[in-house]
Scaffold this active site. Structure first.
Site, PDB file in Angstrom:
ATOM      1  N   ASP A 177       0.773  -1.209  -0.293  1.00 27.54           N
ATOM      2  CA  ASP A 177       0.194   0.020  -0.008  1.00 27.54           C
ATOM      3  C   ASP A 177       1.012   1.353  -0.058  1.00 27.54           C
ATOM      4  O   ASP A 177       0.209   2.237  -0.104  1.00 27.54           O
ATOM      5  CB  ASP A 177      -0.963  -0.142   1.278  1.00 27.54           C
ATOM      6  CG  ASP A 177      -0.186  -0.202   2.616  1.00 27.54           C
ATOM      7  OD1 ASP A 177       1.011  -0.610   2.717  1.00 27.54           O
ATOM      8  OD2 ASP A 177      -0.780   0.320   3.601  1.00 27.54           O
ATOM      9  N   GLU A 218      10.761  -4.136  12.534  1.00 23.51           N
ATOM     10  CA  GLU A 218      11.933  -3.279  11.841  1.00 23.51           C
ATOM     11  C   GLU A 218      13.123  -3.348  12.656  1.00 23.51           C
ATOM     12  O   GLU A 218      14.192  -3.957  12.290  1.00 23.51           O
ATOM     13  CB  GLU A 218      11.711  -1.741  11.550  1.00 23.51           C
ATOM     14  CG  GLU A 218      10.511  -1.636  10.576  1.00 23.51           C
ATOM     15  CD  GLU A 218       9.220  -1.373  11.307  1.00 23.51           C
ATOM     16  OE1 GLU A 218       9.093  -1.957  12.206  1.00 23.51           O
ATOM     17  OE2 GLU A 218       8.175  -1.158  10.455  1.00 23.51           O
TER      18      GLU A 218
HETATM   19  C1  UGA Z   1       3.211  -0.422   9.268  1.00 23.66           C
HETATM   20  C2  UGA Z   1       4.649  -1.015   8.832  1.00 23.66           C
HETATM   21  O1  UGA Z   1       4.854   0.012   7.785  1.00 23.66           O
HETATM   22  C3  UGA Z   1       4.642  -2.423   8.384  1.00 23.66           C
HETATM   23  O2  UGA Z   1       5.609  -2.534   7.636  1.00 23.66           O
HETATM   24  C4  UGA Z   1       4.381  -3.216   9.730  1.00 23.66           C
HETATM   25  O3  UGA Z   1       4.250  -4.497   9.301  1.00 23.66           O
HETATM   26  C5  UGA Z   1       2.999  -2.934  10.306  1.00 23.66           C
HETATM   27  O4  UGA Z   1       2.910  -1.340  10.399  1.00 23.66           O
HETATM   28  C6  UGA Z   1       3.091  -3.486  11.693  1.00 23.66           C
HETATM   29  O5  UGA Z   1       3.704  -3.249  12.490  1.00 23.66           O
HETATM   30  O6  UGA Z   1       2.023  -4.189  11.771  1.00 23.66           O
HETATM   31  P1  UGA Z   1       0.805  -0.502   8.213  1.00 23.66           P
HETATM   32  O7  UGA Z   1       0.570   0.447   7.019  1.00 23.66           O
HETATM   33  O8  UGA Z   1       0.256   0.081   9.517  1.00 23.66           O
HETATM   34  O9  UGA Z   1       2.121  -0.765   8.352  1.00 23.66           O
HETATM   35  O10 UGA Z   1       0.394  -2.038   7.981  1.00 23.66           O
HETATM   36  P2  UGA Z   1      -0.221  -2.666   6.754  1.00 23.66           P
HETATM   37  O11 UGA Z   1      -0.166  -1.932   5.520  1.00 23.66           O
HETATM   38  O12 UGA Z   1      -1.561  -2.900   7.080  1.00 23.66           O
HETATM   39  O13 UGA Z   1       0.437  -4.005   6.538  1.00 23.66           O
HETATM   40  C7  UGA Z   1       1.762  -4.197   6.282  1.00 23.66           C
HETATM   41  C8  UGA Z   1       1.930  -5.285   5.013  1.00 23.66           C
HETATM   42  O14 UGA Z   1       1.247  -6.662   5.779  1.00 23.66           O
HETATM   43  C9  UGA Z   1       1.208  -4.916   4.009  1.00 23.66           C
HETATM   44  O15 UGA Z   1       1.962  -5.224   2.671  1.00 23.66           O
HETATM   45  C10 UGA Z   1       0.051  -5.754   3.928  1.00 23.66           C
HETATM   46  O16 UGA Z   1      -0.442  -6.226   2.806  1.00 23.66           O
HETATM   47  C11 UGA Z   1       0.432  -7.091   4.866  1.00 23.66           C
HETATM   48  N1  UGA Z   1      -0.551  -7.560   5.531  1.00 23.66           N
HETATM   49  C12 UGA Z   1      -1.358  -6.920   6.534  1.00 23.66           C
HETATM   50  C13 UGA Z   1      -0.899  -9.056   5.595  1.00 23.66           C
HETATM   51  O17 UGA Z   1      -0.156  -9.791   5.051  1.00 23.66           O
HETATM   52  N2  UGA Z   1      -1.810  -9.675   6.455  1.00 23.66           N
HETATM   53  C14 UGA Z   1      -2.517  -8.994   7.176  1.00 23.66           C
HETATM   54  O18 UGA Z   1      -3.336  -9.619   7.976  1.00 23.66           O
HETATM   55  C15 UGA Z   1      -2.359  -7.496   7.242  1.00 23.66           C
HETATM   56 MN    MN Z   2       0.682  -0.015   5.162  1.00 23.62          MN
END
Ligand code: UGA
Ligand code: MN
Length: 325
Positions: free
Chosen positions: A179, A262
């Site tokens: 995203d 991270e």
């Molecule tokens: C932030 C950080 O940018 C992420 O790299 C980190 O993993 C996350 O917080 C965290 O600490 O959990 P954020 O934008 O809040 O990211 O999270 P998302 O964009 O919703 O998810 C991060 C990535 O994991 C995305 O590429 C998403 O597609 C993936 N994801 C999310 C999954 O594979 N499974 C899920 O259930 C949710």
């Molecule tokens: Mn994100």
């Protein structure tokens, strides 16, 4: 008689002209040798033909240049965690079309799922980007958690990293969430990473930015809105790791610890802040943003109205998630 006399005079003049023309040295003109004259015509022709051949070879080399250069470029292994939701294909479309503009890239798309997502595979094939599609489900123990944050994308990134350890020998690894927004210049900044490169990420926390603070090319401190005791208070999109360096630390991995992924991963690489490479012109440029996409509602049931039977809406319907009520 008079007429005959005139004809003779005319023919004589003509013959004289032809004779003159024959005696006039032939002139050969080409781009660099202006007015090459005289009896070396054969040599001139030979030179000209050779030059045409050389130019053809040079044109062929020039045409093949991107491919030739590409072969020697370090590969950028982009590891993208993803999961099914209404916004998945739009997000992947945006990132895919960014990566279509990046040379020598290998896209590792790791999906948080137990079964193959055909829409995703179809899209990956469309892009023409060399890719690897992995199924990397979040372990059940974390998935069933309620009321506490889940370690999003961790199984995905560790899965991508395992694949790199098995298949890659050179290049650089970058964790690119599906995203975020990426300027293609960020991939050139990270391409030559020796160990770990770092760069600013826009739109992170209320600080609006996460970056190392750099003065005269040296690390000073971190600028991030959520430090929380983290040794490396940086965003996932703010660093890249060379494959050779990753291979040299076989134990390095990402912990299933929300918010600390991270710092946990970077600590597991045993890297010190002074060993980091500050790219993007000493961290003065923003080439990646932590954008967030608004969650969309399921689609209205209106599309199910029988009046649309036999129309395109029946095909479009298969791409939608329709509301239960
Ligand atoms: C932030 C950080 O940018 C992420 O790299 C980190 O993993 C996350 O917080 C965290 O600490 O959990 P954020 O934008 O809040 O990211 O999270 P998302 O964009 O919703 O998810 C991060 C990535 O994991 C995305 O590429 C998403 O597609 C993936 N994801 C999310 C999954 O594979 N499974 C899920 O259930 C949710
Ligand atoms: Mn994100």
């Amino acid at each position: 008689m008079k007429k005959l006399g005139k004809a003779v005079v005319l023919s004589l003049i003509l013959m004289a002209l032809v004779g003159l023309a024959r005696k006039t040295p032939l002139t050969y003109v080409d781009q660099r040798h202006q007015n090459t004259t005289g009896g070396d015509l054969d040599v001139v022709k030979e030179i000209h033909n050779l030059r045409v051949k050389v130019q053809r070879v040079l044109d062929t080399i020039a045409a093949q240049m991107p491919a030739t250069t590409q072969r020697y470029l370090p590969t950028v292994y982009v590891v993208t965690p993803t999961y099914q939701r209404l916004e998945q294909i739009p997000e992947i479309t945006r990132l895919g079309q960014t990566l279509m503009n990046v040379p020598k890239v290998h896209w590792i798309v790791a999906e948080d799922a137990n079964t193959t997502n055909p829409e995703m595979v179809k899209y990956l094939q469309f892009t023409g980007i060399p890719y690897t599609y992995l199924l990397t489900p979040m372990p059940e123990e974390y998935k069933k958690r309620t009321g506490v944050p889940k370690p999003r994308g961790v199984a995905n990134r560790n899965g991508g990293m395992d694949w790199i350890r098995m298949h890659a020998t050179e290049g650089v690894m970058y964790f690119a969430d599906d995203d975020n927004t990426y300027d293609i210049r960020i991939f050139e900044e990270m391409r030559y990473t020796k160990r770990v490169s770092m760069f600013p990420v826009g739109l992170v926390t209320h600080f609006g930015l996460s970056t190392p603070v750099v003065k005269d090319g040296n690390f000073v401190e971190w600028y991030d809105g959520w430090v929380a005791g983290r040794k490396f208070p940086v965003d996932m999109a703010g660093f890249a790791v060379s494959v050779q360096f990753l291979l040299s630390v076989p134990s390095a991995k990402m912990p299933f610890q929300p918010g600390y992924e991270e710092t946990g991963f970077l600590s597991s690489l045993f890297i010190k802040p002074q060993d980091l490479e500050f790219v993007a012109d000493n961290c003065t440029k923003i080439y990646v943003w932590h954008t967030k996409t608004q969650k969309n509602q399921r689609s209205s049931r209106m599309i199910l109205d029988p009046k649309y039977d036999g129309t395109n809406l029946r095909q479009l319907q298969t791409h939608m998630t329709i509301s239960d009520n």
